[in-house]
Design a protein around this motif. Sequence first.
Motif, PDB file in Angstrom:
ATOM      1  N   LEU A  93     -66.068 -12.254 122.429  1.00 38.15           N
ATOM      2  CA  LEU A  93     -65.996 -10.946 123.075  1.00 38.15           C
ATOM      3  C   LEU A  93     -67.199 -10.734 123.988  1.00 38.15           C
ATOM      4  N   SER A  94     -66.947 -10.077 125.124  1.00 37.83           N
ATOM      5  CA  SER A  94     -68.020  -9.841 126.091  1.00 37.83           C
ATOM      6  C   SER A  94     -67.851  -8.470 126.743  1.00 37.83           C
ATOM      7  N   PRO A  95     -68.820  -7.556 126.579  1.00 37.99           N
ATOM      8  CA  PRO A  95     -68.747  -6.284 127.307  1.00 37.99           C
ATOM      9  C   PRO A  95     -68.945  -6.547 128.792  1.00 37.99           C
ATOM     10  N   VAL A  96     -68.065  -5.981 129.623  1.00 36.81           N
ATOM     11  CA  VAL A  96     -68.090  -6.315 131.053  1.00 36.81           C
ATOM     12  C   VAL A  96     -68.000  -5.064 131.921  1.00 36.81           C
TER      13      VAL A  96
ATOM     14  N   VAL B 117     -67.679  -1.880 122.568  1.00 37.05           N
ATOM     15  CA  VAL B 117     -66.752  -1.474 123.633  1.00 37.05           C
ATOM     16  C   VAL B 117     -67.431  -0.385 124.451  1.00 37.05           C
ATOM     17  N   PRO B 118     -67.797  -0.650 125.705  1.00 33.31           N
ATOM     18  CA  PRO B 118     -68.530   0.354 126.500  1.00 33.31           C
ATOM     19  C   PRO B 118     -67.618   1.511 126.893  1.00 33.31           C
TER      20      PRO B 118
ATOM     21  N   SER C 255     -65.288  -2.425 130.072  1.00 32.67           N
ATOM     22  CA  SER C 255     -64.368  -2.743 128.988  1.00 32.67           C
ATOM     23  C   SER C 255     -64.982  -3.851 128.145  1.00 32.67           C
ATOM     24  N   LEU C 256     -64.280  -4.225 127.092  1.00 27.54           N
ATOM     25  CA  LEU C 256     -64.691  -5.358 126.276  1.00 27.54           C
ATOM     26  C   LEU C 256     -63.712  -6.499 126.552  1.00 27.54           C
ATOM     27  N   TYR C 257     -64.205  -7.548 127.206  1.00 26.30           N
ATOM     28  CA  TYR C 257     -63.352  -8.678 127.548  1.00 26.30           C
ATOM     29  C   TYR C 257     -63.164  -9.561 126.315  1.00 26.30           C
TER      30      TYR C 257
END
Length: 357
Positions: free
Chosen positions: A162-165, A127-128, A134-136
């Motif tokens: 999950l993808s950090p975006v 989670v950035p 954010s973490l999508y």
Amino acid sequence: MNQVIELIKADVKKEKPAVESLGFGKHFTDYMFVMDYNDEKGWHQPRITPYAPLVLEPSAMVFHYAQAVFEGLKAYRTKDGRVLLFRPEKNVARLNTSCQRLSIPQIDEEVVLDAIKQLVEVEKDWVPDKEGTSLYIRPFIIATESSLGVHPAHEYKLMVILSPVGSYYGDQLKPVRIYVEDEYVRAVRGGVGFIKTAGNYAASLKAQEKAEERGYEQVLWLDGVERKYIEEVGSMNIFFKINGEVVTPKLNGSILGGITRDSVIELLKYWGVPVKEVKISIDEVYDAYQKGELEEVFGTGTAAVISPVGELGWKDITMKIAGADKEDSIANRLYNTLTGIQLGKQEDPLHWTVEVK
């Protein structure tokens, strides 16, 4: 409730991308959640496994008859290091609505919500913490049965990846240009426009290409029957501030009931700002524009949060929205409040956030 979910450890962990290069949906974390369904066992074998390719039969029904539904929500990092979800129960409930429409077996919403929390807990380090990131979270269900018969499948797979975006549109509050589509149709009442299913997005691509060729970032869809009533933008619901009042198209069976849309309506009511859901035509919007009463236009969605609209292109008409980038705009106030709540920087008076522990 806390269910027992098997955790299959990854042999090697990925190198996390630089926060400046995140973009949207380009990078994926070390783990994903998986659960299977068949008629005999129901939903079973919940597990968190290393992120990896799927192995499916070429005859898997999802490829041929498009039984596929999905959701999108986010996890946010607060300044004090906590991780918050924003109204996740709404996304899980909407996933069940999509399942019902496409004859996919219903999920246990508490079980899936708990699985999302456990997966995010495992991947907390992804989670950035930079503002605007954010973490999508992408839950989805596909039909996996090997069959070419046209019927609801008997086997499915539910997964969460999950993808950090970063920001969806880059400069988040830079006004976007939107093209009003009056040739192609996205959805009709009685169809599947009110749910999140893959086919809706495939059907939108041609109009999106058309808009981009004309220099616009997004498409604003009109109704599929009379081609004049406003429905939604490709990735967002739409709002108009006309003569001091905020209006948004009323849900009618062909418009997605957005979680951010609902949150905006509740916030505006909480603030005492006039807001209503109505059937509104593009002609009415243009009439308000000509009279100088169209004060703001903005989109709402999980990916973009709040996106001010600076221009609407309709046929050979260009509507420049003067209030799109004003600091005291409703769009700015909504964006600051929603992101403030999501990031734990502001009071959460409507109790929308859920901490991952």
